[in-house]
Design an enzyme around this catalytic site. Structure first.
Site: not given
Length: 186
Positions: A84, A43
């Site tokens: 993230k 991701s």
């Protein structure tokens, strides 16, 4: 002879005490200041790769605030830690149009995405605004809006919502393995 035995015993206790103190200090550093983390998944590609090993700075946000584009580790809803990138700070209005980030209606460049965008047909980030994905117009106080760099394959604030600051473990800013990728993230 008795004094030699006493001296040996004293030396042994000194070594044991030194080792205990070293283990306590190492544990404290790992628990309170720095910790290793392994990137799980793709991701954050192309910035981070699956199985990259990083150091998480756990005190960075105790002495300062998160900044846009920091790479953070946080406790996710499922009880797992996610890694993230910070896109929205408290009070920010976030929107994506035509693969461009707009913060408070101003276009913002994301040069870390350029290597990924160059190989794509179409947009990396689909169009959205905060109201559409979170039901709120701005990022709430003491929360962050985060996205993975691999926008098409990332479970991030678009699906899990805002990240409360108390769930942030720290800033991931050093890749230490594999050695070929050794770097300090900016």
């Amino acid at each position: 002879m008795n004094s030699k035995r006493t001296a040996d015993k004293k030396d042994s206790w000194e070594w044991i005490r030194a080792l205990v103190i070293a283990f306590i200090l190492a544990g404290a550093v790992r628990y309170f200041i720095f910790a290793p983390i392994v990137v799980d998944g793709e991701s954050m590609m192309p910035t981070l790769h699956d199985r990259d090993r990083m150091i998480v700075n756990k005190i960075s946000y105790n002495i300062g605030d998160a900044e846009r584009f920091d790479i953070i580790v946080f406790e996710a809803v499922e009880g797992r830690d996610y890694i993230k990138r910070v896109i929205g700070l408290p009070g920010d209005k976030i929107e994506y149009k035509d693969d461009t980030l707009y913060v408070n209606d101003e276009p913002i460049e994301e040069p870390y995405l350029d290597p990924f965008k160059n190989g794509l047909d179409g947009d990396l980030t689909y169009d959205f605004d905060l109201t559409g994905v979170t039901g709120q117009m701005t990022v709430p106080e003491d929360h962050l809006f985060v996205l993975g760099d691999n926008r098409q394959h990332s479970k991030d604030s678009r699906s899990i919502g805002f990240v409360p600051m108390e769930k942030v473990v720290g800033e991931a800013n050093i890749i230490f393995w594999p050695l070929t990728d050794l770097q300090v993230m900016e």
